[in-house]
Design a protein around this motif. Structure first.
Motif, short mmCIF file in Angstrom:
data_model
loop_
_atom_site.label_atom_id
_atom_site.label_comp_id
_atom_site.label_asym_id
_atom_site.label_seq_id
_atom_site.Cartn_x
_atom_site.Cartn_y
_atom_site.Cartn_z
N ILE A 170 33.04 40.37 36.63
CA ILE A 170 34.14 39.39 36.53
C ILE A 170 35.48 40.06 36.87
O ILE A 170 36.30 39.49 37.59
CB ILE A 170 34.16 38.74 35.13
N THR A 171 35.67 41.28 36.38
CA THR A 171 36.91 42.00 36.70
C THR A 171 36.99 42.29 38.19
O THR A 171 38.05 42.12 38.81
CB THR A 171 36.99 43.30 35.88
N ALA A 172 35.89 42.73 38.80
CA ALA A 172 35.88 43.01 40.24
C ALA A 172 36.15 41.73 41.03
O ALA A 172 36.86 41.77 42.06
CB ALA A 172 34.55 43.62 40.63
N THR A 173 35.63 40.61 40.58
CA THR A 173 35.88 39.34 41.27
C THR A 173 37.35 38.98 41.20
O THR A 173 37.95 38.54 42.19
CB THR A 173 35.02 38.21 40.67
N LEU A 174 37.96 39.19 40.04
CA LEU A 174 39.40 38.91 39.90
C LEU A 174 40.23 39.83 40.80
O LEU A 174 41.20 39.39 41.41
CB LEU A 174 39.84 39.09 38.45
N VAL A 175 39.87 41.10 40.86
CA VAL A 175 40.68 42.07 41.60
C VAL A 175 40.47 41.94 43.11
O VAL A 175 41.45 41.97 43.88
CB VAL A 175 40.35 43.50 41.12
N PHE A 176 39.22 41.79 43.56
CA PHE A 176 38.94 41.87 44.98
C PHE A 176 38.78 40.53 45.70
O PHE A 176 38.93 40.46 46.91
CB PHE A 176 37.68 42.72 45.22
N VAL A 177 38.45 39.46 44.99
CA VAL A 177 38.17 38.19 45.66
C VAL A 177 39.30 37.18 45.45
O VAL A 177 39.72 36.50 46.39
CB VAL A 177 36.82 37.61 45.17
N VAL A 178 39.80 37.07 44.24
CA VAL A 178 40.84 36.08 43.94
C VAL A 178 42.18 36.60 44.47
O VAL A 178 42.55 37.75 44.22
CB VAL A 178 40.92 35.83 42.41
N PRO A 179 42.91 35.77 45.20
CA PRO A 179 44.22 36.20 45.73
C PRO A 179 45.21 36.53 44.60
O PRO A 179 45.18 35.93 43.53
CB PRO A 179 44.71 35.01 46.55
N ASP A 180 46.08 37.48 44.88
CA ASP A 180 47.07 37.90 43.87
C ASP A 180 48.02 36.76 43.51
O ASP A 180 48.48 36.66 42.36
CB ASP A 180 47.88 39.09 44.40
N THR A 181 48.30 35.87 44.44
CA THR A 181 49.20 34.76 44.16
C THR A 181 48.58 33.81 43.12
O THR A 181 49.29 33.27 42.27
CB THR A 181 49.51 33.97 45.44
N ALA A 182 47.26 33.64 43.17
CA ALA A 182 46.59 32.77 42.19
C ALA A 182 46.65 33.40 40.81
O ALA A 182 46.88 32.70 39.81
CB ALA A 182 45.15 32.52 42.60
N VAL A 183 46.47 34.70 40.72
CA VAL A 183 46.55 35.39 39.43
C VAL A 183 47.97 35.31 38.89
O VAL A 183 48.19 35.06 37.69
CB VAL A 183 46.08 36.86 39.56
N ASP A 184 48.98 35.49 39.77
CA ASP A 184 50.38 35.39 39.35
C ASP A 184 50.71 33.99 38.85
O ASP A 184 51.45 33.81 37.87
CB ASP A 184 51.32 35.76 40.50
N GLN A 185 50.15 32.96 39.50
CA GLN A 185 50.39 31.58 39.06
C GLN A 185 49.77 31.33 37.69
O GLN A 185 50.36 30.65 36.86
CB GLN A 185 49.81 30.59 40.08
N VAL A 186 48.56 31.89 37.43
CA VAL A 186 47.91 31.72 36.12
C VAL A 186 48.74 32.39 35.05
O VAL A 186 48.96 31.84 33.96
CB VAL A 186 46.47 32.26 36.15
N VAL A 217 31.44 32.98 38.61
CA VAL A 217 30.88 34.18 37.97
C VAL A 217 30.92 34.04 36.44
O VAL A 217 29.96 34.41 35.76
CB VAL A 217 31.64 35.44 38.45
N VAL A 218 31.99 33.49 35.90
CA VAL A 218 32.07 33.28 34.44
C VAL A 218 31.00 32.29 34.00
O VAL A 218 30.33 32.48 32.98
CB VAL A 218 33.48 32.80 34.03
N ALA A 219 30.79 31.21 34.76
CA ALA A 219 29.75 30.23 34.43
C ALA A 219 28.37 30.89 34.46
O ALA A 219 27.54 30.63 33.57
CB ALA A 219 29.81 29.05 35.38
N ALA A 220 28.12 31.76 35.43
CA ALA A 220 26.83 32.45 35.50
C ALA A 220 26.65 33.37 34.29
O ALA A 220 25.56 33.47 33.73
CB ALA A 220 26.73 33.25 36.80
N SER A 221 27.73 34.01 33.85
CA SER A 221 27.66 34.87 32.68
C SER A 221 27.35 34.07 31.42
O SER A 221 26.55 34.49 30.57
CB SER A 221 28.99 35.62 32.51
N VAL A 222 27.97 32.91 31.29
CA VAL A 222 27.74 32.04 30.13
C VAL A 222 26.29 31.56 30.10
O VAL A 222 25.62 31.60 29.06
CB VAL A 222 28.73 30.85 30.14
N VAL A 223 25.80 31.11 31.25
CA VAL A 223 24.41 30.64 31.32
C VAL A 223 23.45 31.78 31.02
O VAL A 223 22.47 31.60 30.30
CB VAL A 223 24.13 30.01 32.71
#
Length: 176
Positions: free
Chosen positions: A54-70, A87-93
């Protein structure tokens, strides 16, 4: 003087690490913090693995602008954060399914243990009944000392005390 811990009852849930876990709680913890649902299930490697994914997905896949907006409190476009949500949904399941599977495996092992102990009780009861039957026939009780030599009765086939002249089970002579 007694301490409080000596008086407090011991809960089975706290003393046995293999007790049943609540699947809904594992799923809720996995939603709250990545990997926490698996840590609750005591699956440490999976907990770390999901946290890393999940951390790798946040760092490498999600754009920095989306993280800044959150972080700023603005809702980002759903397409930007969709990978991390998947990825979070897969972890929960995975946490939920793992808890259900562990509980079923525990139920199977406890039922097989109960069946084995029931078979042991039946065997003890059967042995006790045979001893009672032998005593009713007027023969001596079987010797349970492991140092006593035994031999097979030619009439009934059971092991009997070799020091006796007759079978303690069928009362037939062993001299034949």
């Amino acid at each position: 003087m007694r301490s409080f811990s000596a008086l407090a009852p011991v809960s089975d849930d706290m003393s046995d690490p293999k007790t049943g876990r609540r699947p809904w709680l594992a799923a809720a913890l996995a939603i709250l913090v990545s990997g926490l649902g698996h840590a609750y299930l005591r699956r440490w490697a999976r907990a770390f693995g999901w946290y890393a994914v999940i951390t790798a997905t946040l760092v490498f896949v999600v754009p920095d602008t989306a993280v800044d907006q959150v972080v700023a409190g603005d809702p980002p476009p759903i397409g930007d954060i969709a990978p991390v949500l998947i990825v979070v949904a897969a972890s929960v399941v995975d946490a939920y399914v793992l808890a259900v599977r562990d509980n079923r495996a525990q139920e199977r092992s406890s039922s097989s243990t109960e069946a084995a102990s029931s078979a042991d009780r039946d065997e003890v009861t059967r042995d006790r009944d045979e001893v009672t039957w032998g005593a009713e026939q007027g023969s001596a009780d079987p010797v349970t000392d492991s140092t006593t030599a035994t031999l097979s009765c030619p009439h009934c086939g059971r092991d009997t005390d070799a020091t006796l002249d007759f079978c303690q089970w069928c009362a037939e002579s062993l001299e034949e």
